[in-house]
Motif scaffolding. Structure first.
Motif, PDB file in Angstrom:
ATOM      1  N   ASN A 146       0.805  -1.220   0.000  1.00  0.00           N
ATOM      2  CA  ASN A 146       0.000   0.000   0.000  1.00  0.00           C
ATOM      3  C   ASN A 146       0.838   1.271   0.000  1.00  0.00           C
ATOM      4  OD1 ASN A 146      -3.075  -0.588   0.295  1.00  0.00           O
ATOM      5  ND2 ASN A 146      -2.078  -2.081   1.623  1.00  0.00           N
ATOM      6  N   ALA A 147       1.958   1.232   0.700  1.00  0.00           N
ATOM      7  CA  ALA A 147       2.790   2.434   0.750  1.00  0.00           C
ATOM      8  C   ALA A 147       3.418   2.728  -0.605  1.00  0.00           C
ATOM      9  CB  ALA A 147       3.875   2.277   1.814  1.00  0.00           C
ATOM     10  N   ALA A 148       3.474   1.721  -1.467  1.00  0.00           N
ATOM     11  CA  ALA A 148       4.069   1.929  -2.802  1.00  0.00           C
ATOM     12  C   ALA A 148       3.315   2.981  -3.602  1.00  0.00           C
ATOM     13  CB  ALA A 148       4.104   0.610  -3.564  1.00  0.00           C
ATOM     14  N   SER A 149       2.035   3.189  -3.308  1.00  0.00           N
ATOM     15  CA  SER A 149       1.250   4.182  -4.037  1.00  0.00           C
ATOM     16  C   SER A 149       1.104   5.489  -3.262  1.00  0.00           C
ATOM     17  CB  SER A 149      -0.140   3.621  -4.350  1.00  0.00           C
ATOM     18  OG  SER A 149      -0.816   3.275  -3.152  1.00  0.00           O
ATOM     19  N   SER A 150       1.815   5.597  -2.160  1.00  0.00           N
ATOM     20  CA  SER A 150       1.726   6.799  -1.336  1.00  0.00           C
ATOM     21  C   SER A 150       2.434   7.981  -2.002  1.00  0.00           C
ATOM     22  CB  SER A 150       2.338   6.541   0.040  1.00  0.00           C
ATOM     23  OG  SER A 150       2.407   7.729   0.799  1.00  0.00           O
ATOM     24  N   THR A 151       1.957   9.154  -1.691  1.00  0.00           N
ATOM     25  CA  THR A 151       2.580  10.383  -2.215  1.00  0.00           C
ATOM     26  C   THR A 151       3.500  11.028  -1.194  1.00  0.00           C
ATOM     27  OG1 THR A 151       0.677  11.683  -1.465  1.00  0.00           O
ATOM     28  CG2 THR A 151       0.625  10.824  -3.740  1.00  0.00           C
ATOM     29  N   ILE A 152       3.722  10.380  -0.060  1.00  0.00           N
ATOM     30  CA  ILE A 152       4.558  10.941   1.004  1.00  0.00           C
ATOM     31  C   ILE A 152       6.012  11.012   0.543  1.00  0.00           C
ATOM     32  CG2 ILE A 152       5.459  10.512   3.317  1.00  0.00           C
ATOM     33  CD1 ILE A 152       2.787   9.242   4.004  1.00  0.00           C
ATOM     34  N   GLU A 153       6.674  12.077   0.901  1.00  0.00           N
ATOM     35  CA  GLU A 153       8.087  12.252   0.541  1.00  0.00           C
ATOM     36  C   GLU A 153       8.936  11.164   1.198  1.00  0.00           C
ATOM     37  OE1 GLU A 153      11.556  15.743   0.746  1.00  0.00           O
ATOM     38  OE2 GLU A 153       9.632  16.020   1.756  1.00  0.00           O
ATOM     39  N   ASN A 154       9.871  10.615   0.461  1.00  0.00           N
ATOM     40  CA  ASN A 154      10.790   9.590   0.942  1.00  0.00           C
ATOM     41  C   ASN A 154      10.079   8.321   1.417  1.00  0.00           C
ATOM     42  OD1 ASN A 154      13.031  11.241   0.451  1.00  0.00           O
ATOM     43  ND2 ASN A 154      12.919  12.162   2.493  1.00  0.00           N
ATOM     44  N   VAL A 155       8.909   8.049   0.865  1.00  0.00           N
ATOM     45  CA  VAL A 155       8.188   6.859   1.297  1.00  0.00           C
ATOM     46  C   VAL A 155       8.956   5.584   0.956  1.00  0.00           C
ATOM     47  CG1 VAL A 155       6.840   6.523  -0.837  1.00  0.00           C
ATOM     48  CG2 VAL A 155       5.897   5.797   1.382  1.00  0.00           C
ATOM     49  N   GLU A 156       9.831   5.657  -0.061  1.00  0.00           N
ATOM     50  CA  GLU A 156      10.609   4.463  -0.414  1.00  0.00           C
ATOM     51  C   GLU A 156      11.515   4.046   0.748  1.00  0.00           C
ATOM     52  OE1 GLU A 156      12.875   8.093  -1.698  1.00  0.00           O
ATOM     53  OE2 GLU A 156      10.816   7.368  -1.954  1.00  0.00           O
TER      54      GLU A 156
END
Length: 623
Positions: A146-156
């Motif tokens: 789910n986090a793969a589609s997040s727009t949060i900065e540095n989510v990777e």
């Protein structure tokens, strides 16, 4: 009529405008869309996943976040498990008592005496990391997807942290069970049976997955982060440790179950090289140094485990906040469990290091620490005469008769000294050793041993000093310790490097790494190196840090090393001289309780219950 109108209105709402209700977000919880795109909520969820990986903390297998345990305790949420095996309570001390480091004494909420005597048997659930692991892995897979589609900065970077935790879970499983099902996607309830009931991957496939993940995320994770979070260096440290384990099994183990367990012998050099490279990168490029600040070598070694944020710490589990009795669940219980008296229940000293473990600590000149027992019994001793010239790591890792400790009732030794004498020789030569006896005002039994004497429980003469904080509150309850736990430290990485280098025929590099450890400790350097010297240094440097039991298993030496009896030491106070007579206690675990390690325990049992639930699983040999 009114009823019919109401029904009609309700029906109309259902068909028309009331569709709007279905489109509204719930107000009593956060929706997925909100969580994955809100930095605070995403980080809070990730913090929960860190907490759900207690196995990083001395291989604790459960959590106790409330009196009811914790949702992640899918294997067992009983009182005995949450008290005896959780990260907050006693779960961090369990592997001490099944290695050759220490004896379980008494007082604990759980113990592994049965495992110590007979090993883990069919359907045995001791130290299991299966249901709890897959519970956490499912959550981690969900986070990663789910986090793969997040727009949060540095989510990777946050995704890489979750991948680190997943790799750690699989490493903890692989070192227990060998090959396990590799589940890297969320399993949906309507999925195909091959997804819901997966077969075991081979041990090699699991380790290769861990090493692939740690390689990739080491290039994503930051080099610097807040304490407690995975970094580039933590990923490399896990890679160093896991590859060394795989290399050892490949070199010293055998393949079983048509390759499901074990490796080809030719794989050993490949995995040693991975461990060597990962270790070297940390040593040469990382911002870490062996902690070597204090002039007093004993205090210097203690401070590796007491000073937060010191130069040696690669990754830690921070312990902070209120204690459990005050509503918190982020402390641990090491101090209350292992401290000498005074103690909330008058016990402490749950584990007594064996004399054989103590003898592993050399003298400062590098000579053997093994005591000549016949000579030792032929004379009287002061504590300085007996222990004074030993490796400083001994005093930083072990406490014994005469050790300084705040609040200890020292008797003839003076206040704030641990008194472990068990008996007095009168000036007339008589032995006085009753629990309530005394001689010239001196109790026959030192304060530290009164509960042992009352329970007729043998004591080895030693306690665990490593990690003990002299300022800790040991008079409240469990879960009061606030010291950080070192998940990875540079000392381990240097020893990983030394072992890998030696097995890759680079003895010079191995010798240098070991001598760095010895220089910091304050003992003589080695002039040559071999496999046994590396293993000895590892045993001493990493004692009580949850390495020894797993090391013996990966070297495939546990059957010989752990199937044996051990010795304790009794101090008898001599009233005429003020010194001590020594008495050596054979079979300190009990005459009918000889420790045993069965060969089948190189792999833990899967268990009939799990195989019944998933017929595609295959049991490990011997169960």
């Amino acid at each position: 009529m009114k009823t019919k109108i109401k029904i009609a209105i309700i029906a109309l709402c259902i068909m028309t405008s009331c569709y709007d209700v279905l489109d509204q977000s719930p107000t009593d919880r956060y929706s997925d869309a909100v969580v994955w795109n809100d930095p605070y909520l995403l980080n809070a969820h990730l913090a929960e996943l860190y907490a759900n990986t207690p196995v990083m903390i001395q291989d604790a297998i459960a959590l106790m976040t409330s009196w009811d345990g914790a949702p992640m305790n899918r294997d067992d949420n009983s009182w005995g498990t949450i008290m005896g095996f959780s990260a907050q309570m006693e779960g961090t001390v369990r592997t001490l008592e099944i290695a050759d480091e220490a004896k379980y004494n008494f007082g604990a909420q759980a113990h592994l005496l049965g495992v110590k005597r007979n090993g883990i048997q069919s359907n045995g659930r001791e130290l299991e990391w299966w249901g709890n692991s897959y519970y956490t892995i499912r959550q981690l897979n969900n986070f990663i997807d789910n986090a793969a589609s997040s727009t949060i900065e540095n989510v990777e970077e946050r995704i890489a942290e979750a991948r680190f935790l997943r790799a750690f879970c699989y490493f903890a499983m692989a070192k227990r069970y060998g090959g396990v099902p590799l589940v890297t996607q969320v399993q949906e309830l309507d999925a195909d049976s091959t997804v819901l009931f997966p077969k075991r991957n081979t041990e090699k496939e699991v380790f290769d997955f861990i090493l692939k993940e740690t390689d990739e995320i080491s290039n994503i994770l930051p080099s610097v982060s807040e304490a407690g979070r995975a970094t580039k260096w933590a990923a490399l440290a896990l890679r160093s440790r896991a590859a060394l384990y795989a290399a050892s099994v490949a070199q010293f183990g055998t393949q079983q179950l048509n390759g499901l367990l074990g490796f080809s012998g030719g794989d050993a050099a490949y995995y040693y090289q991975i461990s060597y490279d990962a270790s070297k990168e940390i040593i040469t490029d990382g911002p870490f140094q062996l902690y070597n600040v204090d002039a007093d070598k004993v205090q210097n070694f203690k401070n590796i485990f007491l000073k937060k944020g010191n130069s040696e710490a690669i990754m830690v589990k921070q312990h902070s906040g209120p204690g459990f009795m005050d509503g918190g669940s982020n402390r641990w219980s090491w101090d209350m469990v292992e401290c000498p008296r005074p103690n909330v229940w008058g016990v402490g000293n749950y584990h007594g290091p064996y004399l054989e473990m103590v003898e592993e600590f050399e003298l400062v000149d590098g000579s053997s620490g093994v005591i000549d027992k016949e000579y030792a019994k032929s004379r009287l001793w002061t504590m300085d005469e007996l222990w004074g010239d030993r490796d400083p790591r001994f005093f930083a890792s072990v406490w014994t008769n005469g050790t300084s400790w705040p609040g200890a009732v020292g008797g003839v030794l003076g206040e704030n000294r641990i008194d472990m004498h068990n008996g007095i020789i009168s000036k007339e030569g008589a032995l006085i050793d009753g629990r309530y006896d005394s001689y010239e005002g001196v109790p026959a039994v030192g304060d530290q041993l009164v509960r042992f004497k009352e329970g007729n429980t043998p004591n080895t003469g030693f306690g665990v000093m490593k990690y003990l904080d002299p300022t800790a509150n040991n008079m409240n309850w469990f879960s009061e310790s606030t010291t950080d736990y070192l998940i990875f430290r540079l000392g381990e990485i240097l020893l990983n490097y030394a072992e890998a280098a030696f097995e890759l025929d680079q003895p010079g590099e191995a010798l240098d790494a070991v001598n760095q450890i010895r220089d910091r400790a304050g003992i003589a350097r080695l002039s040559s190196i071999d496999r046994e010297k590396i293993r000895h240094e590892r045993k001493v440097e990493l004692v009580f840090e949850n390495h020894r039991y797993w090391d013996l298993r990966r070297w495939r030496t546990a059957v010989e090393t752990l199937t044996r009896t051990y010795t304790g030491l009794r101090y008898i106070y001599d009233a005429a001289s003020g010194k001590y007579r020594l008495d050596f206690i054979d079979n300190i675990d009990g005459s009918n309780e000889t420790p045993t390690f069965p060969a089948k325990n190189y792999y833990f049992p899967i268990g009939q219950g799990r195989i019944a639930a998933n017929p595609n699983l295959v049991e490990n040999p011997g169960y």
